[in-house]
Design a protein around this motif. Structure first.
Motif, PDB file in Angstrom:
ATOM      1  N   SER A 199      56.507  -7.826  50.127  1.00 50.36           N
ATOM      2  CA  SER A 199      56.532  -8.828  49.061  1.00 50.36           C
ATOM      3  C   SER A 199      57.333 -10.061  49.450  1.00 50.36           C
ATOM      4  CB  SER A 199      57.114  -8.217  47.786  1.00 50.36           C
ATOM      5  OG  SER A 199      56.331  -7.130  47.339  1.00 50.36           O
ATOM      6  N   ALA A 200      58.396  -9.860  50.219  1.00 50.35           N
ATOM      7  CA  ALA A 200      59.281 -10.975  50.574  1.00 50.35           C
ATOM      8  C   ALA A 200      58.710 -11.845  51.684  1.00 50.35           C
ATOM      9  CB  ALA A 200      60.647 -10.440  50.993  1.00 50.35           C
ATOM     10  N   HIS A 232      57.445 -15.485  51.329  1.00 45.63           N
ATOM     11  CA  HIS A 232      58.355 -16.439  50.698  1.00 45.63           C
ATOM     12  C   HIS A 232      59.586 -16.771  51.549  1.00 45.63           C
ATOM     13  CE1 HIS A 232      55.895 -15.672  47.191  1.00 45.63           C
ATOM     14  NE2 HIS A 232      56.191 -14.387  47.259  1.00 45.63           N
ATOM     15  N   ALA A 270      59.167 -20.456  52.632  1.00 51.16           N
ATOM     16  CA  ALA A 270      58.842 -21.378  51.545  1.00 51.16           C
ATOM     17  C   ALA A 270      59.992 -21.526  50.555  1.00 51.16           C
ATOM     18  CB  ALA A 270      57.594 -20.888  50.811  1.00 51.16           C
ATOM     19  N   LEU A 271      60.625 -20.415  50.206  1.00 52.75           N
ATOM     20  CA  LEU A 271      61.709 -20.448  49.223  1.00 52.75           C
ATOM     21  C   LEU A 271      63.082 -20.595  49.865  1.00 52.75           C
ATOM     22  CD1 LEU A 271      60.600 -17.696  46.668  1.00 52.75           C
ATOM     23  CD2 LEU A 271      60.363 -20.173  46.474  1.00 52.75           C
ATOM     24  N   ILE A 316      65.890 -16.614  47.690  1.00 53.57           N
ATOM     25  CA  ILE A 316      65.355 -15.249  47.659  1.00 53.57           C
ATOM     26  C   ILE A 316      66.459 -14.260  47.302  1.00 53.57           C
ATOM     27  CG2 ILE A 316      64.494 -13.379  49.126  1.00 53.57           C
ATOM     28  CD1 ILE A 316      62.765 -15.438  50.533  1.00 53.57           C
ATOM     29  N   GLU A 361      61.364 -11.995  59.046  1.00 56.41           N
ATOM     30  CA  GLU A 361      59.902 -11.949  59.014  1.00 56.41           C
ATOM     31  C   GLU A 361      59.340 -11.029  60.096  1.00 56.41           C
ATOM     32  OE1 GLU A 361      56.050 -14.968  59.530  1.00 56.41           O
ATOM     33  OE2 GLU A 361      58.100 -15.732  59.830  1.00 56.41           O
TER      34      GLU A 361
END
Length: 294
Positions: A156-157, A160, A163-164, A169, A207
């Motif tokens: 899920s992370a 983002h 981007a976030l 986060i 990531e």
């Protein structure tokens, strides 16, 4: 988990900061040395989103048994520089980092990998078995992280992370946890440390390490073929890789198996006394590099 348990992550210890410089880069570490000549040296490798401080509760317990302990941040974790390249975070490359660090410290040495760190230390042993007197897989499994809340969190992370940004986060995650009436916020200074560690780590490391942890094949047979003595140690209530899967891995390896009571996925934090005893007793069994050749 109670506050007294989680505050152990900030346990005071006698270790000193260390920078390990290798041909593959520099790595932040904590170096814990006994007063006299060490019985042996052990290299401790943390898991995904972790750091060298995850082993703080067992540092001095192992020091009193005569061992030198060096715990590291892997590349891109907390205080170790990272890379933006995906290939830099494969098990092969991260395992090669561990081998390079081992050579700087002096081989053979005892090796410990917690969780994702277990997959990486296994790769290190597979690439150069002679560099290690033993391997401990702490709360780690035979292959990729199985389906469950931890895997869902990573999946899920990932979209983002860039981007976030890590700060947003982390803070959003803490706000979500606060909505659970059973959740206990960690006290300071642990709260500040956990936030700082997360937001100063590399988003690329999170990531690509995440992808690596979700795709690693079963390499248990290959590890057994190395002949390196192995300890499989995990909390009785581990909620990442199941206790059953870790017990089966130990059986397939012909490894020593130790179950830590009162612990889930972080036995060094949740039951440091029993964890340190299990490690030191295992290392004492293999005080030299002598073992049966594969």
């Amino acid at each position: 988990m109670s506050s007294p348990q989680i505050t152990r992550q900030m346990t005071a210890h006698s270790g000193s900061p260390l920078t390990v410089t290798t041909p593959r880069g520099t790595f932040a570490a904590i170096d814990v040395r006994p007063a006299s000549r060490p019985v042996a040296t052990a290299l401790l490798v943390p898991g995904y989103t972790g750091s060298k401080e995850d082993f703080a509760p067992i540092f001095d317990l192992l020091q009193t048994r005569g061992f030198r302990i060096v715990a590291i941040d892997q590349r891109g974790q907390y205080q170790s520089p990272g890379s933006t390249e995906a290939d830099a975070y494969s098990v092969h490359e991260l395992g090669a980092d561990v081998v390079a660090i081992a050579h700087e410290l002096g081989t053979p040495l005892h090796l410990v990998g917690h969780s994702f760190g277990g997959l990486i230390t296994r790769a290190a042993v597979l690439s150069e078995p002679a560099a290690f007197s033993s391997l401990t897989l702490m709360s780690s499994g035979p292959s990729e992280l199985p389906h469950g809340p931890r895997r869902t969190m990573i999946e899920s992370a990932e979209p983002h992370l860039h981007a976030l940004g890590l700060q947003k986060i982390y803070d959003s995650g803490q706000q979500a946890l606060a909505g659970d009436p059973n959740w206990q916020a960690p006290p300071e200074p642990l709260r500040g440390f956990l936030r700082e560690r997360f937001i100063t780590s590399s988003a690329h490391a999170l990531e690509f390490m995440g992808r690596t942890m979700l795709t690693e094949p079963d390499r248990v047979a290959d590890l057994k073929d190395t002949g390196v003595p192995t300890l499989v140690m995990y909390g009785r209530d581990d909620n990442a890789w199941s206790p059953e899967s870790q017990s089966d891995m130990a059986l397939r390896l012909g490894a020593r198996e130790v179950i830590i009571d009162g612990a889930m996925h972080s036995p060094a934090i949740e039951n440091p006394t029993d964890s340190a005893t299990a490690l030191a007793d295992f290392w004492d069994t293999y005080a030299t590099a002598e073992r049966t050749s594969p």
